[in-house]
Write a protein that holds these residues in place. Structure first.
Motif, PDB file in Angstrom:
ATOM      1  N   ALA A 117      90.750  33.274  31.882  1.00 19.28           N
ATOM      2  CA  ALA A 117      92.079  33.509  32.440  1.00 19.28           C
ATOM      3  C   ALA A 117      93.202  33.238  31.442  1.00 19.28           C
ATOM      4  CB  ALA A 117      92.275  32.641  33.679  1.00 19.28           C
ATOM      5  N   ALA A 118      92.907  32.564  30.325  1.00 18.91           N
ATOM      6  CA  ALA A 118      93.941  32.208  29.351  1.00 18.91           C
ATOM      7  C   ALA A 118      94.391  33.418  28.554  1.00 18.91           C
ATOM      8  CB  ALA A 118      93.408  31.127  28.412  1.00 18.91           C
ATOM      9  N   SER A 119      95.614  33.324  28.055  1.00 21.28           N
ATOM     10  CA  SER A 119      96.189  34.418  27.276  1.00 21.28           C
ATOM     11  C   SER A 119      95.902  34.202  25.797  1.00 21.28           C
ATOM     12  CB  SER A 119      97.706  34.483  27.493  1.00 21.28           C
ATOM     13  OG  SER A 119      97.996  34.628  28.857  1.00 21.28           O
ATOM     14  N   PRO A 120      95.622  35.288  25.047  1.00 20.19           N
ATOM     15  CA  PRO A 120      95.422  35.160  23.586  1.00 20.19           C
ATOM     16  C   PRO A 120      96.694  34.661  22.914  1.00 20.19           C
ATOM     17  CG  PRO A 120      94.598  37.264  24.393  1.00 20.19           C
ATOM     18  CD  PRO A 120      95.363  36.646  25.526  1.00 20.19           C
ATOM     19  N   VAL A 121      96.511  33.923  21.835  1.00 26.03           N
ATOM     20  CA  VAL A 121      97.630  33.321  21.106  1.00 26.03           C
ATOM     21  C   VAL A 121      97.823  34.051  19.793  1.00 26.03           C
ATOM     22  CG1 VAL A 121      98.463  31.236  19.960  1.00 26.03           C
ATOM     23  CG2 VAL A 121      97.300  31.068  22.161  1.00 26.03           C
ATOM     24  N   GLN A 122      99.072  34.428  19.518  1.00 26.69           N
ATOM     25  CA  GLN A 122      99.411  35.009  18.232  1.00 26.69           C
ATOM     26  C   GLN A 122      99.833  33.886  17.293  1.00 26.69           C
ATOM     27  OE1 GLN A 122      98.934  38.187  17.526  1.00 26.69           O
ATOM     28  NE2 GLN A 122      98.318  38.647  19.643  1.00 26.69           N
ATOM     29  N   SER A 123      98.954  33.515  16.391  1.00 23.30           N
ATOM     30  CA  SER A 123      99.223  32.391  15.500  1.00 23.30           C
ATOM     31  C   SER A 123      98.742  32.711  14.098  1.00 23.30           C
ATOM     32  CB  SER A 123      98.517  31.126  16.019  1.00 23.30           C
ATOM     33  OG  SER A 123      98.662  30.062  15.116  1.00 23.30           O
ATOM     34  N   LYS A 124      99.396  32.094  13.108  1.00 28.49           N
ATOM     35  CA  LYS A 124      98.970  32.264  11.726  1.00 28.49           C
ATOM     36  C   LYS A 124      97.601  31.628  11.487  1.00 28.49           C
ATOM     37  CE  LYS A 124     103.684  32.370   9.895  1.00 28.49           C
ATOM     38  NZ  LYS A 124     104.674  31.723   8.974  1.00 28.49           N
ATOM     39  N   ILE A 162      92.891  29.328  16.254  1.00 32.92           N
ATOM     40  CA  ILE A 162      93.449  29.140  17.596  1.00 32.92           C
ATOM     41  C   ILE A 162      93.282  30.439  18.369  1.00 32.92           C
ATOM     42  CG2 ILE A 162      95.507  28.576  18.913  1.00 32.92           C
ATOM     43  CD1 ILE A 162      96.515  26.987  16.541  1.00 32.92           C
ATOM     44  N   LEU A 163      92.571  30.379  19.510  1.00 35.55           N
ATOM     45  CA  LEU A 163      92.209  31.585  20.246  1.00 35.55           C
ATOM     46  C   LEU A 163      93.121  31.839  21.436  1.00 35.55           C
ATOM     47  CD1 LEU A 163      88.338  31.061  20.214  1.00 35.55           C
ATOM     48  CD2 LEU A 163      89.731  32.398  18.616  1.00 35.55           C
ATOM     49  N   ARG A 164      93.148  30.901  22.389  1.00 32.76           N
ATOM     50  CA  ARG A 164      93.876  31.143  23.624  1.00 32.76           C
ATOM     51  C   ARG A 164      94.577  29.863  24.094  1.00 32.76           C
ATOM     52  NH1 ARG A 164      90.227  35.192  27.414  1.00 32.76           N
ATOM     53  NH2 ARG A 164      89.594  36.622  25.732  1.00 32.76           N
ATOM     54  N   VAL A 214      94.398  24.355  25.121  1.00 32.92           N
ATOM     55  CA  VAL A 214      94.348  25.239  23.952  1.00 32.92           C
ATOM     56  C   VAL A 214      92.887  25.404  23.546  1.00 32.92           C
ATOM     57  CG1 VAL A 214      95.127  25.606  21.587  1.00 32.92           C
ATOM     58  CG2 VAL A 214      96.618  24.407  23.217  1.00 32.92           C
ATOM     59  N   PHE A 215      92.467  26.628  23.370  1.00 30.88           N
ATOM     60  CA  PHE A 215      91.089  26.930  22.975  1.00 30.88           C
ATOM     61  C   PHE A 215      91.061  27.293  21.493  1.00 30.88           C
ATOM     62  CE2 PHE A 215      91.410  27.801  27.490  1.00 30.88           C
ATOM     63  CZ  PHE A 215      90.267  27.202  28.006  1.00 30.88           C
TER      64      PHE A 215
END
Length: 451
Positions: A267-274, A278-280, A295-296
């Motif tokens: 259900a978690a949202s993907p993370v836009q990270s450098k 870090i996934l979601r 944080v996944f």
């Protein structure tokens, strides 16, 4: 026979300033360490403290050529086995005072944390140790005899141990409590504490640290302690929690639904990270009234798996959650250093619970001084490198003391002789010193030999 030589109590040169600056013996006195007769508590404490740097255990040191200059074995063991001494008060006082010195020198924006973790305290060869129990090592799956050393430390990148408890177990106990112990003593209270559940002990540790004046923004813990009741107790004290989440029967509240950790990941949202690891991320509730962010991140060694990190501070970015949780590794370095270098579990083999507490406290105080010295140092030495340098200094110190005693003997003989003989001795002594290498001259107070 020469007794009470103060030279054998001397600290390595690099630790002397730290020992005086942190006022270790003053904290010992303020904690109520006093004796009516015999060797003082300060002398016995300093003797055990510096024993490690002689690179001998207590038995071998008494059998060595220096044995006559040390107190008897019974004096030291009576000191370590005393149930009335407040070892916890001493350790907390020393550590909190050190932490306050650190806080003055660092920026207010720097993250400070309490770290809670446990480690094995093995006594596999023991049979009669008080409160000995059997535990399972969850890393290897093997069982061991001993205790769970539950420890709380403070860190801003350099860890200082604040408090600890050697936990036993009533279910898997091998030996029970000594029935003759005085129930009014600190030793009895610590024995009772050893049989309490770990979450209850952690809350008590936090309360004592906060009362003593220690401050931090976050409490970091491993997945074994990240449960809703304990997190609720910590949050109610004004602290935020960041910890690893174990994939068990926990349920998270998301829009009225109770989701497992795997379902929460879906259900978690993907993370836009450098940072690609870090996934979601998702905001949820661990229990009613405890909002958290989970944080996944990708598992470092198993690329197809993920790990979950929980934070009760919703204002932190996902990068900051992972960065702050990374400070928790400092306590693993602390455990490794105390066991590999500082002889935790190995230096004394007593059977009483009081000796285990007293010696562990002395080992922790050694680490505090090493951590302070490492922080003050401008070079890149590790804890291990600093430790071995200090051991070398003790060897050099004994050699320098022997030369100093020889010079004192010659000077004393010269003063008792006639003027002509005294002048001859002084001239010969100065010629001998002038011929010595510079590295030897540096260890001698040459000015005392000049006429």
């Amino acid at each position: 026979m020469i007794d009470h030589q103060p030279d054998l109590n001397q600290l390595p040169n690099e630790l002397k300033p730290a020992f005086q600056e942190l006022k270790v013996l003053k904290h010992l006195q303020q904690a109520g360490f006093r004796k009516r007769f015999g060797f003082s508590c300060a002398r016995l404490f300093q003797l055990v403290f510096v024993l490690l740097f002689h690179q001998k255990n207590w038995f071998r040191l008494l059998e060595s050529s220096k044995g006559d200059a040390f107190p008897g074995k019974d004096a030291v063991y009576r000191f370590l086995n005393h149930a009335g001494f407040a070892w916890r008060r001493f350790l907390t006082s020393l550590s909190v005072a050190t932490v306050q010195k650190v806080n003055v020198l660092t920026s207010s924006n720097r993250d400070t944390v309490f770290i809670v973790d446990d480690s094995m305290f093995e006594r596999n060869r023991s049979k009669a140790v008080e409160l000995l129990a059997r535990f399972k090592d969850h890393a290897t799956g093997a069982y061991y005899k001993g205790f769970r050393m539950l420890t709380m430390g403070w860190s801003d990148g350099h860890t200082f141990p604040l408090d600890f408890t050697l936990l036993s177990s009533s279910k898997s106990a091998i030996n029970g409590m000594n029935e003759k112990i005085d129930k009014r003593t600190n030793g009895y209270k610590r024995r009772q504490e050893a049989l309490l559940p770990a979450p209850q002990v952690i809350v008590s540790m936090l309360d004592r640290a906060l009362t003593a004046g220690a401050t931090a923004s976050y409490v970091l813990m491993d997945s074994w302690f990240t449960h809703a009741p304990l997190i609720g107790e910590i949050v109610s004290r004004g602290l935020d929690v960041i910890g690893m989440v174990k994939n068990d029967n926990k349920r998270f509240l998301v829009q009225g639904r109770k989701l497992s950790l795997k379902e929460l990941y879906a259900a978690a949202s993907p993370v836009q990270s450098k940072k690609r690891g870090i996934l979601r991320s998702i905001q949820t509730e661990l229990a009613p009234g405890i909002p958290v962010r989970v944080v996944f991140v990708r598992h470092r060694t198993k690329k197809n798996e993920w790990l979950a990190v929980l934070s009760t501070d919703l204002s932190l970015s996902v990068e900051d959650v992972i960065r702050i949780y990374g400070i928790r590794w400092d306590i693993e370095v602390f455990f490794k250093c105390t066991k590999s270098l500082l002889r935790l579990q190995k230096e004394f083999q007593g059977r009483s619970y009081d000796l285990l507490i007293s010696h562990t406290t002395i080992v922790f105080s050694r680490y505090i001084l090493l951590a302070w010295q490492h922080r003050q140092s401008t070079d890149a030495r590790s804890f291990g490198g600093l430790f071995y340098v200090l051991c070398d200094e003790v060897g050099t110190l004994d050699w320098a003391i022997a030369l100093q005693q020889l010079l004192d003997l010659i000077n004393e003989t010269a003063t008792k002789a006639g003027k002509k003989l005294s002048a001859l001795i002084q001239r010969q002594l100065q010629q001998w010193i002038a011929a010595l290498p510079n590295y030897i001259k540096a260890c001698l107070p040459i000015s005392c030999c000049e006429s």
